[in-house]
Scaffold this active site. Structure first.
Site, PDB file in Angstrom:
ATOM      1  N   THR A 195      25.480  35.394  36.321  1.00 19.09           N
ATOM      2  CA  THR A 195      26.052  35.551  35.000  1.00 19.09           C
ATOM      3  C   THR A 195      26.889  34.211  34.479  1.00 19.09           C
ATOM      4  O   THR A 195      26.665  33.362  35.271  1.00 19.09           O
ATOM      5  CB  THR A 195      27.007  36.720  35.272  1.00 19.09           C
ATOM      6  OG1 THR A 195      28.296  36.248  36.072  1.00 19.09           O
ATOM      7  CG2 THR A 195      26.491  38.037  35.721  1.00 19.09           C
ATOM      8  N   GLU A 235      32.504  42.313  38.256  1.00 17.53           N
ATOM      9  CA  GLU A 235      33.250  41.591  37.279  1.00 17.53           C
ATOM     10  C   GLU A 235      34.657  41.538  37.458  1.00 17.53           C
ATOM     11  O   GLU A 235      35.262  42.665  37.971  1.00 17.53           O
ATOM     12  CB  GLU A 235      32.941  42.452  36.212  1.00 17.53           C
ATOM     13  CG  GLU A 235      31.399  42.806  35.658  1.00 17.53           C
ATOM     14  CD  GLU A 235      30.820  41.455  35.184  1.00 17.53           C
ATOM     15  OE1 GLU A 235      31.545  40.677  34.351  1.00 17.53           O
ATOM     16  OE2 GLU A 235      29.552  41.106  35.236  1.00 17.53           O
ATOM     17  N   THR A 289      40.840  43.534  45.586  1.00 14.76           N
ATOM     18  CA  THR A 289      42.074  42.615  44.972  1.00 14.76           C
ATOM     19  C   THR A 289      43.583  43.335  45.126  1.00 14.76           C
ATOM     20  O   THR A 289      43.262  44.646  45.536  1.00 14.76           O
ATOM     21  CB  THR A 289      41.712  42.412  43.414  1.00 14.76           C
ATOM     22  OG1 THR A 289      42.956  41.991  42.873  1.00 14.76           O
ATOM     23  CG2 THR A 289      41.431  43.815  42.888  1.00 14.76           C
ATOM     24  N   TYR A 339      39.728  46.903  34.816  1.00 13.32           N
ATOM     25  CA  TYR A 339      39.340  45.849  36.085  1.00 13.32           C
ATOM     26  C   TYR A 339      39.613  46.721  37.418  1.00 13.32           C
ATOM     27  O   TYR A 339      39.030  46.956  38.250  1.00 13.32           O
ATOM     28  CB  TYR A 339      39.538  44.577  35.907  1.00 13.32           C
ATOM     29  CG  TYR A 339      39.669  43.805  37.049  1.00 13.32           C
ATOM     30  CD1 TYR A 339      38.453  43.655  37.851  1.00 13.32           C
ATOM     31  CD2 TYR A 339      40.664  43.324  37.758  1.00 13.32           C
ATOM     32  CE1 TYR A 339      38.060  42.938  39.026  1.00 13.32           C
ATOM     33  CE2 TYR A 339      40.790  42.617  38.667  1.00 13.32           C
ATOM     34  CZ  TYR A 339      39.402  42.465  39.780  1.00 13.32           C
ATOM     35  OH  TYR A 339      39.544  41.656  40.741  1.00 13.32           O
ATOM     36  N   LYS A 374      38.082  48.449  40.832  1.00 16.34           N
ATOM     37  CA  LYS A 374      38.092  47.894  42.157  1.00 16.34           C
ATOM     38  C   LYS A 374      38.493  48.757  42.937  1.00 16.34           C
ATOM     39  O   LYS A 374      38.020  49.031  44.169  1.00 16.34           O
ATOM     40  CB  LYS A 374      38.830  46.764  42.151  1.00 16.34           C
ATOM     41  CG  LYS A 374      38.382  45.495  41.735  1.00 16.34           C
ATOM     42  CD  LYS A 374      36.835  45.074  42.277  1.00 16.34           C
ATOM     43  CE  LYS A 374      37.000  44.285  43.524  1.00 16.34           C
ATOM     44  NZ  LYS A 374      35.627  44.168  44.252  1.00 16.34           N
ATOM     45  N   ASN A 412      46.279  36.529  43.901  1.00 19.96           N
ATOM     46  CA  ASN A 412      45.517  35.417  43.147  1.00 19.96           C
ATOM     47  C   ASN A 412      44.892  34.114  43.596  1.00 19.96           C
ATOM     48  O   ASN A 412      45.788  33.477  44.352  1.00 19.96           O
ATOM     49  CB  ASN A 412      46.475  35.139  41.975  1.00 19.96           C
ATOM     50  CG  ASN A 412      46.779  36.053  40.783  1.00 19.96           C
ATOM     51  OD1 ASN A 412      46.690  37.427  41.195  1.00 19.96           O
ATOM     52  ND2 ASN A 412      46.595  35.661  39.570  1.00 19.96           N
ATOM     53  N   ASN A 413      43.602  33.985  43.684  1.00 24.50           N
ATOM     54  CA  ASN A 413      42.925  33.009  44.189  1.00 24.50           C
ATOM     55  C   ASN A 413      43.153  31.477  43.203  1.00 24.50           C
ATOM     56  O   ASN A 413      42.897  32.085  41.951  1.00 24.50           O
ATOM     57  CB  ASN A 413      41.590  33.202  44.493  1.00 24.50           C
ATOM     58  CG  ASN A 413      41.591  33.908  45.817  1.00 24.50           C
ATOM     59  OD1 ASN A 413      40.489  33.159  46.869  1.00 24.50           O
ATOM     60  ND2 ASN A 413      42.336  34.858  46.138  1.00 24.50           N
ATOM     61  N   LYS A 440      39.807  31.885  33.607  1.00 22.02           N
ATOM     62  CA  LYS A 440      40.859  32.315  34.494  1.00 22.02           C
ATOM     63  C   LYS A 440      42.320  31.398  34.202  1.00 22.02           C
ATOM     64  O   LYS A 440      42.036  30.432  33.520  1.00 22.02           O
ATOM     65  CB  LYS A 440      40.497  32.113  35.758  1.00 22.02           C
ATOM     66  CG  LYS A 440      39.375  33.145  36.395  1.00 22.02           C
ATOM     67  CD  LYS A 440      39.721  34.539  36.060  1.00 22.02           C
ATOM     68  CE  LYS A 440      38.750  35.448  36.529  1.00 22.02           C
ATOM     69  NZ  LYS A 440      39.190  36.796  36.745  1.00 22.02           N
TER      70      LYS A 440
END
Length: 320
Positions: free
Chosen positions: A37, A84, A125, A151, A155, A180-181, A190
């Protein structure tokens, strides 16, 4: 014996970092399936194909024919990153999120029932837990799932599917939930890449609301080490939180990046807050630390400087 690992979404941000981590630090043979994607890194994936321990299959986990193509052997494990993940996009339309995050996970679970993998690590997450106020303790694995946007709802749905398949079919499943990465290969949409890109081009930096939302930041390489530990030592049926222990207000992260880049704070522009915007995330990783021996090895400040420089180099080369 060959250790064959299947990684879904291995051309994305965290997946790409995890693939590189395994190739550097283990002898695993790795297969990646990714639909490539807009958020993927096809050039980097192609550069890995010269490694005899790596193969790439372009495919979508919501396409049964693609899944059957990749299930040409039994895998020691599936590490399931494919998702996503951009909240703003999910607010605009949740269709792809429902398909990839829920239906895609369901299709993979069916492959475990058929015996194509000995176990699966489901990457989730902290957003499934919802939001915290300033006085609440960080989320633990026992915190209820209270997602506040499409979102995180998809998840959470996939997490519950995984739990149900463990309970009903006794499948060898483990779920991880990360904060949060940040780090190399994250898409420009992001938070941190957006700040760097805007500042690099001397554009206004959009900050939602008052900028006082708090996030717990985790450097992606520390996340990869945690997932590797869970892959090797994690107990099936369990959930492991992976947190950075680095709570920062959004506006403070913006200012820190501007300081690193030697850019003025007048680039900051406060914009209308996002719908369903969670105020604070914080995650308790003590279970992972106590049971599997994980600990972070990267400081937030040094990792942020390293990350900012990585994006600057990419923007200079007009390639991301």
């Amino acid at each position: 014996m060959l250790m064959n690992i299947l990684i879904t979404g291995g051309a994305g941000f965290i997946g790409m970092n995890f693939v590189q981590y395994l190739l550097r630090n283990t002898g695993y043979h790795i297969t990646v399936i990714d639909s490539l994607t807009y958020a993927s890194h096809p050039k980097e994936i192609n550069s890995l194909t010269s490694n005899s321990r790596f193969r790439f299959i372009k495919g979508n986990i919501v396409n049964n024919n693609d899944i059957e193509r990749v299930m040409d052997q039994q895998y020691e494990a599936i590490v399931h990153f494919a998702a996503e993940s951009h909240v703003d996009n999910s607010i605009q339309s949740a269709d792809k999120f429902i398909q990839t995050n829920i239906v895609g996970t369901y299709y993979l679970l069916n492959q475990l029932i058929k015996g194509y993998a000995k176990k699966m690590i489901h990457i989730s997450t902290d957003e499934v837990y919802g939001t915290l106020n300033s006085t609440q303790q960080p989320f633990t694995e026992q915190s209820p799932l209270l997602p506040n946007n499409p979102y995180s709802a998809t998840k959470a749905s996939s997490d519950l599917l995984v739990r149900s398949y463990y309970e009903t079919f006794k499948l060898p499943l483990i779920t991880t939930r990360c904060s949060n990465n940040f780090g190399p290969f994250q898409n420009i949409e992001k938070f941190i890449p957006t700040i760097v890109y805007s500042a690099f081009n001397n554009n206004k930096i959009p900050v939602y609301g008052d900028g006082l939302q708090i996030r717990d930041w985790l450097f992606v390489e520390d996340h990869c080490k945690a997932i590797s530990l869970v892959l090797e030592k994690g107990k099936v049926g369990e959930v492991y939180n992976i947190g950075g222990g680095n709570e920062r207000k959004n506006i403070d992260v913006v200012k820190q990046i501007l300081e690193i880049m030697q850019k003025p704070e007048n680039l900051i522009e406060f914009v209308e807050d996002r719908k369903g915007h969670d105020r604070r995330y914080a995650i308790d990783s003590s279970k992972l630390q106590n049971e599997l021996g994980w600990k972070q090895t990267h400081s937030f400040d040094q990792s942020l400087e390293k990350t900012v420089q990585w994006y600057i180099n990419k923007f200079k080369g007009a390639s991301l």
